[in-house]
Design a protein around this motif. Structure first.
Motif, PDB file in Angstrom:
ATOM      1  N   PRO A 421      36.010 -53.000  28.640  1.00  0.00           N
ATOM      2  CA  PRO A 421      36.749 -53.918  29.527  1.00  0.00           C
ATOM      3  C   PRO A 421      37.786 -53.187  30.383  1.00  0.00           C
ATOM      4  CG  PRO A 421      36.608 -54.841  27.330  1.00  0.00           C
ATOM      5  CD  PRO A 421      36.014 -53.482  27.253  1.00  0.00           C
ATOM      6  N   LEU A 422      38.409 -52.153  29.830  1.00  0.00           N
ATOM      7  CA  LEU A 422      39.434 -51.404  30.548  1.00  0.00           C
ATOM      8  C   LEU A 422      38.906 -50.863  31.871  1.00  0.00           C
ATOM      9  CD1 LEU A 422      42.247 -50.864  29.570  1.00  0.00           C
ATOM     10  CD2 LEU A 422      41.518 -48.658  28.735  1.00  0.00           C
ATOM     11  N   LEU A 423      37.636 -50.464  31.854  1.00  0.00           N
ATOM     12  CA  LEU A 423      37.099 -49.832  33.053  1.00  0.00           C
ATOM     13  C   LEU A 423      36.607 -50.833  34.076  1.00  0.00           C
ATOM     14  CD1 LEU A 423      35.058 -46.992  31.372  1.00  0.00           C
ATOM     15  CD2 LEU A 423      37.344 -46.909  32.327  1.00  0.00           C
ATOM     16  N   ILE A 424      36.309 -52.048  33.636  1.00  0.00           N
ATOM     17  CA  ILE A 424      35.673 -52.971  34.571  1.00  0.00           C
ATOM     18  C   ILE A 424      36.583 -54.116  34.971  1.00  0.00           C
ATOM     19  CG2 ILE A 424      33.318 -52.472  33.921  1.00  0.00           C
ATOM     20  CD1 ILE A 424      33.467 -54.905  32.050  1.00  0.00           C
ATOM     21  N   LYS A 425      37.823 -54.081  34.521  1.00  0.00           N
ATOM     22  CA  LYS A 425      38.751 -55.129  34.909  1.00  0.00           C
ATOM     23  C   LYS A 425      38.878 -55.164  36.421  1.00  0.00           C
ATOM     24  CE  LYS A 425      43.172 -54.878  35.265  1.00  0.00           C
ATOM     25  NZ  LYS A 425      43.441 -55.745  36.391  1.00  0.00           N
ATOM     26  N   GLY A 426      38.803 -56.352  36.986  1.00  0.00           N
ATOM     27  CA  GLY A 426      38.930 -56.464  38.443  1.00  0.00           C
ATOM     28  C   GLY A 426      37.623 -56.323  39.177  1.00  0.00           C
TER      29      GLY A 426
END
Lengths: 480, 570
Positions: A421-426
Motif C-alpha cells: 500500500p505504501l507504494l501505491i497510495k494516490g
C-alpha cells in the motif's frame, strides 16, 4: 461537485478540506486556484504530485501566471539557500532525513524574518497544500509558519496516513493539524467510481464510515460489488493472479516486499514488482559488490542477477567452473562473451567490469524473465553514474539514483503490478486484488488497499469479516 | 522609492577605485575640478538608468587599460515590491545598516532591505547588468525594464533630447507608443497629399521623360509623377518636439531647457526617485537655483537627490551635512563628509562665506580683525606679486566665529583643504595645536600669547602706535579710550593718573615706560574691542601695512612674512 465548494475554499483564510480516496481532491485544488485572486503557491510532497497537479491545472485552462506548483521541501530549500546566514543553513542539499528536518526548521526560522516574509507576501496571494496527511511534524511546523504570512488552505485524508511509520519521531498529530486549520468541508462524491463501478464507490463510502467507528466490515454483504474469496492460502492467491492475466491495470496488494517478489516470480513475471522507494535490496547489493573482490565479487553479481531474473542457472554453472578453476569452452559467441566478462570481473578491480557483465547478461534477458526490472535498471544507473574519484561509494551513488527517481516521480508501472500500500497510495488502477485482508494491519492500510481499483475489487480473506480499532486520530479527538 | 546607499566603482574613466557610503537623501558633491564628480554621476546613471545601448569605448576604462574590467556596483534600498518577488530578485535581497554603514549579505530584521546591482564591462565592450549577492555564485541578469522601476532621472548634457519624442526620452515614456505611431502615419499622409498638390514643374518634366523611357522598356506605367517618399517622416529621430506657441522649446535659454527636461523626467517617474543633477547651477540665476533646490530637496518625502556644484548658491540652501567633498589622487577617489562634531564648527563658517568651500586654500581667522588684516594684506601682496592675489590663487579668508575657529580649521584640514588657522594665542585653543597639525592644518598664532591688537601694539613704531590710539578714540570716543588705557596701566602697575589725553609722547614724559605703554594700549584695544569689525579692522590693517618694511624683523613682521610665504608657496 457544486461550484460553491471550490469558491468558498478559495476565499477562506485558513481551512482544511477532508478528501476521501477518489473524491476529486486534485480537481478541487485546481478549481480553487482558478477561483482565487492573485498568484497561488501550491505545495505537495513529490514531483509526481507536482506533475499531477500541473496537468490538472492546464486541463482546466488556468493560466500558469496564477500559480506555482512545487514541493514543500523544495520551497524550504530554495529559501534557505537564498538566505543561508539568516536561516543558519550551510549545506546546499540535505543528505538524510535528519538534515531534511533541520532544513525545514531553518526555513521556519526564516519565515519569521522580515525580508523572506516580504518575498513570500509579495510573490503570492495564498497557499494550497495537498496530501496533508503525509506531512511530517517539521513540515507541519513549516506550513503553520507560512500560514501566518499568507492565507493557507490544505487538503488531506487522515484515513490515508500510512507514511507515519516512515516519519519515526517526526509525526504530525492530526488533531494539531485540525486545530491550526479548521475543517471547512468534507468531500463526499466518489468520482473515481462513478462511471466505472458506482456501486463499488458507494460501498467504499460505507466502509469508510465503518472504519472510522471501528465497526466490522462484512465481505459477504457485498455480493456483486466485491469478489470475496474465502481462503487466502498461497494457492488461491496465485490462482487469483492467474485469473487477472488477461486484464490490464491490475494491482495485487500484499504487505511485504519479499512477498511481492515471491508473487512476481510465481506468476512467471506476469506481475512485476514495484520497488519500494528506499530499495534496501539495491543498497545492500551495491555495498556487497563494492567491498568484495575477485571471485567473491563475481558471486555477488551472479546472486544479484538471480534475484532480478528467472532462469539464470547457466550463470551458476559458469560461476562454479570459475570457482573450481575448471576449463570452459563456450559454444556460442554470446556465451563466450559472458565467460570473458565474468573473468574480467574477477581480474579487474574496476566496477566498470561489472557493468560490462550486466550488459552481457541482458543479452540473454529476452530468453528469461525480468523479475525485478526496476532493481536491475537502477543498479546499472548507479554503476554508470559512479565516479571512483569523487569519494562517494557505490552504495551512496545508488541512494542518489533512488532519491532522484523518487523526486522526479518516475515509477515503472506496468500492466500488472504487485506492490505494498505504501507504494501505491494516490495511484489509480483498474482492478485491485487484495491478496490477504489480514495482512493489512491498520485501518489506514486497509482503506488505501481497498480504494485502489476503479473498476473492480477482489479480496481474499480467511475470515468473512474484518475489524480494526478506531483510528488513532479519532480516539485522540474523543479524549480531548 | 529607490535610495542609493552604497556605490563601488573600479576602473571607470578617471576612477581606479571608489567605495562610498552615501548616507544622506540629499547630497551635494563639491570638489576641485577633475576630481571625478561628474564621473560619479555618470557611473550611477550607467548602472541604474534603463538604457540598453550605452556605447562603451576603450576610453571608458581607467587609463584605457581594457584588461582591467569596469565594475560599478550600486546598493539600492527602499525597493518597490515588484522587484522583491521570488521570480524577480527576492532571493538576492541583502541588508544595509545605516548606522554602522555596513552591507550584510543577508538582511537582518533591523536592516534596510537592499539589492546590489553590478555593471561589468570587459574588453569586449559589452555591458552586463546583474543583481549580485555573495552567498549566490550565479548573479541574476537584470533587464532594462526592471532597471526602469528604480526611477532614476538624470539632468546632464543632452537636454534637447528630452524635449522631443525620441526613443527612450521622457516624453516618449509618458506617451502611448501606438498613438505616437498614428500621428506619424497621419502626418505622412497629409504631407504626401500636400506635396501632391504642389507645382513641381521641373520634377514633372523629368518624370515625363522617365515615363517615355520606361514604356520603351516595357514597364506598364501610365501616370508617372513626383510625390513624397513614404519613408520621409519616420519616428525615432525625435520627429515630434515641444513648442511654446510658435517657438520650439529647444530655442529657450539653457537654464529653462534644463528645468523643463528635469520636470518632464519627474513627470514620468513620479516624485519618488533618484534624481541626479550635474552642475545644478548651470544656466540658472540664483533665485531659480534656490527654487530648484527647494523643489528637489524640501518638497519631497522620499527619493534621493545627488547633485554636483561649483556654485555657492546651492551650498547656502543646504546644510553642511548634505555636502560631500571629493578628493582625488592617482585614481583613488574618496568622498569625504564632515564628522558630527565638525559640523557644528563648519556650518556657521559656510553660512557666512560659502565661497570657502570652493577654495583651494583656506585661512581660518579667529575674528574679524584678523580677517580684515588678511584682506588688506591681500591687496598689498597682489600688487607686489604681479597682480596675483588671493582670488587668483584660490585662497579664501574666513572668520571662524571665535572659539569655533580651531575646530573649523581642523575639519577643513580633514576634508583635504590646505588650511591655516590664523589668530590670537592668548587663550588655549580647542582642538590643540598638535591636533591641528596632526590633521594637516598650519597653525599661525602670534608669538607671546597675545591677541592681534596686542602684537601690533608691541611691534609697530611709535608713530603708528599713536595713529592706532587716535583711531581708537575716533571709533570709541576719547574719554572711553583714555579710561581703558588708565585701567590697563593700573593693572600693569604703572601710575595711570597722569594719562589725561591721547598723546603718547606725554605719557612717556610722565614716566611710563615703553613696554608698559605698549602693553596697556594693546590690552585696551583688545578688551574694549576697538577694531572688532571689518571696517575698523581694515583701517588698523592699513596703518600696519604701511610700515611693513620697518617691522620686518619684529615677531609681527616675521609672522606676516611667513603668512606671505604660505600663500605664495607653489
Amino acid at each position: 461537485m457544486p461550484n460553491d465548494t471550490a469558491k468558498n475554499f478559495a476565499r477562506c483564510d485558513r481551512g482544511l478540506v477532508v478528501a476521501p480516496a477518489g473524491c476529486g481532491k486534485t480537481h478541487l485544488i485546481a478549481e480553487s486556484v482558478g477561483h482565487a485572486t492573485g498568484r497561488q503557491l501550491v505545495l505537495t510532497h513529490t514531483h509526481a504530485g507536482v506533475d499531477a497537479l500541473r496537468t490538472k491545472l492546464t486541463a482546466l485552462g488556468i493560466s500558469s501566471a496564477k500559480y506555482r506548483v512545487t514541493t514543500i521541501d523544495s520551497l524550504a530549500l530554495c529559501f534557505a539557500n537564498a538566505f543561508p546566514r539568516l536561516a543558519d543553513w550551510c549545506c546546499p542539499y540535505p543528505n538524510d532525513n535528519e538534515e531534511w528536518s533541520a532544513l525545514r526548521l531553518a526555513a521556519c526560522r526564516l519565515f519569521t524574518c522580515r525580508a523572506p516574509r516580504r518575498v513570500l507576501q509579495v510573490s503570492y496571494d495564498g497557499v494550497f497544500v495537498d496530501e496533508y496527511q503525509d506531512c511530517c511534524g517539521t513540515q507541519h511546523a513549516l506550513i503553520s509558519t507560512v500560514a501566518q504570512v499568507l492565507p493557507c488552505r490544505i487538503v488531506g485524508d487522515p484515513l490515508q496516513a500510512i507514511y507515519r511509520k516512515l516519519h519515526a519521531d517526526d509525526i504530525a498529530r492530526w488533531n494539531k493539524v485540525e486545530a491550526t486549520f479548521p475543517v471547512v468541508n468534507v468531500l463526499t462524491e466518489p468520482h473515481r467510481w462513478r462511471t466505472r463501478n458506482s456501486k463499488l464507490g458507494e460501498w467504499l463510502t460505507d466502509i469508510r464510515a465503518r472504519l472510522e467507528h471501528g465497526n466490522e466490515i462484512d465481505f459477504t454483504n457485498a455480493y456483486g460489488i466485491v469478489k470475496w474469496i474465502p481462503s487466502a492460502n498461497d494457492q488461491n492467491q496465485i490462482a487469483a493472479c492467474y485469473k487477472a492475466f488477461e486484464k490490464e491495470g491490475v494491482v495485487a496488494i500484499c504487505d511485504w516486499p519479499r512477498r511481492c517478489a515471491a508473487i512476481a516470480s510465481k506468476t512467471k513475471n506476469h506481475f512485476t514488482v514495484l520497488e519500494s522507494v528506499e530499495c534496501p535490496d539495491l543498497l545492500l547489493a551495491a555495498k556487497k559488490i563494492e567491498i568484495s573482490a575477485g571471485v567473491r565479487r563475481l558471486a555477488c553479481v551472479v546472486a544479484f542477477a538471480q534475484a532480478c531474473f528467472t532462469g539464470m542457472t547457466f550463470l551458476e554453472d559458469m560461476l562454479k567452473r570459475l570457482q573450481e578453476a575448471r576449463p570452459y569452452r563456450p559454444l556460442s559467441p554470446d556465451k563466450r562473451r559472458m565467460w570473458e566478462s565474468m573473468q574480467a570481473v574477477v581480474d579487474s578491480e574496476q566496477l566498470t567490469a561489472v557493468e560490462v557483465m550486466m550488459s552481457a547478461i541482458e543479452g540473454f534477458a529476452d530468453k528469461h524473465f525480468y523479475r525485478r526490472r526496476e532493481l536491475w535498471r537502477d543498479m546499472k544507473r548507479a554503476l554508470q553514474g559512479h565516479d571512483p574519484g569523487s569519494g562517494k561509494s557505490l552504495r551512496e551513488t545508488a541512494w542518489a539514483v533512488r532519491d532522484h527517481a523518487r523526486r522526479n516521480g518516475r515509477r515503472v508501472v506496468t500492466k500488472r503490478t504487485v506492490a505494498t500500500p505504501l507504494l501505491i497510495k494516490g495511484l489509480e488502477f483498474n482492478h485491485a486484488l487484495l491478496l490477504d485482508a489480514a495482512q493489512m494491519k491498520t485501518p489506514e492500510e486497509l482503506y488505501v488497499a481497498l480504494t485502489r481499483g476503479a473498476t473492480s475489487l477482489t479480496v481474499l480473506s480467511n475470515e468473512r469479516t474484518v475489524k480494526h480499532v478506531i483510528p488513532a486520530w479519532i480516539q485522540e479527538k474523543s479524549q480531548t | 522609492m529607490a535610495v542609493l546607499h552604497h556605490l563601488k566603482i573600479k576602473n571607470f574613466r578617471g576612477i581606479k577605485s571608489l567605495d562610498w557610503h552615501v548616507n544622506n537623501c540629499v547630497v551635494c558633491l563639491v570638489g576641485p575640478g577633475d576630481s571625478a564628480k561628474t564621473t560619479i554621476l555618470n557611473a550611477i546613471e550607467m548602472v541604474l538608468l534603463p538604457r540598453w545601448n550605452i556605447p562603451f569605448t576603450d576610453l571608458d576604462f581607467y587609463q584605457s587599460k581594457t584588461e582591467e574590467e569596469i565594475v560599478i556596483e550600486a546598493t539600492v534600498g527602499e525597493l518597490p515590491d515588484a522587484l522583491t518577488k521570488q521570480d524577480k530578485y527576492g532571493f538576492y535581497l541583502r541588508g544595509y545598516s545605516v548606522l554602522e554603514r555596513v552591507i550584510h549579505d543577508d538582511p537582518a530584521n533591523e536592516d534596510e532591505q537592499v539589492l546590489t546591482i553590478r555593471l561589468i564591462v570587459d574588453s569586449g565592450l559589452e555591458p552586463q547588468w546583474a543583481v549580485v549577492k555573495d552567498s549566490n555564485p550565479d548573479p541574476k541578469t537584470i533587464s532594462w525594464r526592471d532597471r526602469e522601476i528604480f526611477g532614476v532621472a538624470l539632468l546632464g548634457d543632452d537636454v534637447d533630447r528630452n524635449l522631443t519624442w525620441s526613443r527612450g526620452s521622457a516624453l516618449a515614456k509618458l506617451t502611448n507608443s501606438e498613438s505616437s505611431a498614428q500621428v506619424i502615419t497621419i502626418a505622412n499622409r497629409k504631407a504626401r497629399e500636400a506635396v501632391g498638390e504642389m507645382e513641381l514643374e521641373q520634377w514633372q518634366q523629368v518624370a515625363d521623360k522617365a515615363k517615355a523611357m520606361a514604356r520603351e522598356y516595357g514597364v506598364p506605367v501610365n501616370d508617372l509623377k513626383p510625390g513624397l517618399d513614404v519613408r520621409a517622416i519616420r519616428f525615432g529621430q525625435g520627429v515630434l518636439s515641444l513648442y511654446d506657441g510658435p517657438v520650439s522649446l529647444q530655442c529657450f535659454g539653457l537654464g529653462s531647457k534644463r528645468l523643463a527636461a528635469l520636470a518632464l523626467q519627474e513627470a514620468g517617474i513620479g516624485k519618488s526617485s533618484i534624481v541626479l543633477v550635474d552642475e545644478i547651477e548651470h544656466g540658472l540665476e540664483p533665485h531659480r537655483i534656490r527654487r530648484l533646490v527647494k523643489m528637489l530637496c524640501d518638497d519631497r518625502n522620499d527619493g534621493q537627490v545627488i547633485m554636483t556644484s561649483h556654485s555657492p548658491t546651492p551650498v547656502v540652501a543646504l546644510s553642511v551635512d548634505n555636502l560631500r567633498f571629493t578628493r582625488y589622487s592617482n585614481g583613488q577617489l574618496d568622498v569625504l563628509a564632515c564628522d558630527a562634531n565638525g559640523q557644528n564648527a563648519l556650518q556657521p563658517v559656510i553660512r557666512l562665506c560659502p565661497l570657502a568651500i570652493f577654495a583651494r586654500m583656506v585661512i581660518v581667522c579667529e575674528g574679524k580683525t584678523e580677517e580684515a588684516l588678511c584682506d588688506i594684506l591681500n591687496s598689498v601682496w597682489a600688487v607686489s606679486h604681479g597682480g596675483t592675489g588671493f582670488e587668483i590663487r584660490g585662497i579664501v579668508a574666513v572668520t571662524g566665529g571665535g572659539s569655533f575657529a580651531p575646530a573649523a580649521a581642523r575639519q577643513l584640514a580633514k576634508l583635504g583643504y590646505k588650511t591655516m588657522l590664523f589668530g590670537d594665542s592668548d587663550r588655549a585653543i580647542n582642538p590643540t595645536e598638535q591636533e591641528l597639525r596632526a590633521a594637516g592644518a598650519k597653525v599661525m598664532l602670534w608669538d607671546g600669547h597675545m591677541a592681534t591688537e596686542q602684537r601690533i601694539a608691541t611691534d609697530v613704531p611709535l608713530s603708528t602706535l599713536q595713529a592706532l590710539v587716535s583711531m581708537g578714540c575716533e571709533i570709541k570716543g576719547e574719554q572711553s579710550c583714555i579710561d581703558s588705557c588708565k585701567t590697563e596701566l593700573g593693572k600693569l602697575g604703572a601710575n595711570g593718573s597722569s594719562v589725561t589725553n591721547t598723546n603718547i609722547g606725554e605719557w612717556q614724559a610722565n614716566g611710563i615706560d615703553e613696554p608698559r605703554l605698549r602693553a596697556a594700549i594693546g590690552h585696551a584695544a583688545k578688551t574694549s574691542e576697538w577694531f572688532k569689525n571689518l571696517n575698523d579692522g581694515r583701517r588698523l590693517a592699513e596703518i600696519v601695512v604701511a610700515v611693513l618694511p620697518q617691522i620686518a624683523a619684529t615677531p609681527l613682521g616675521l609672522t606676516l612674512q611667513a603668512l606671505e610665504a604660505w600663500v605664495y608657496a607653489e
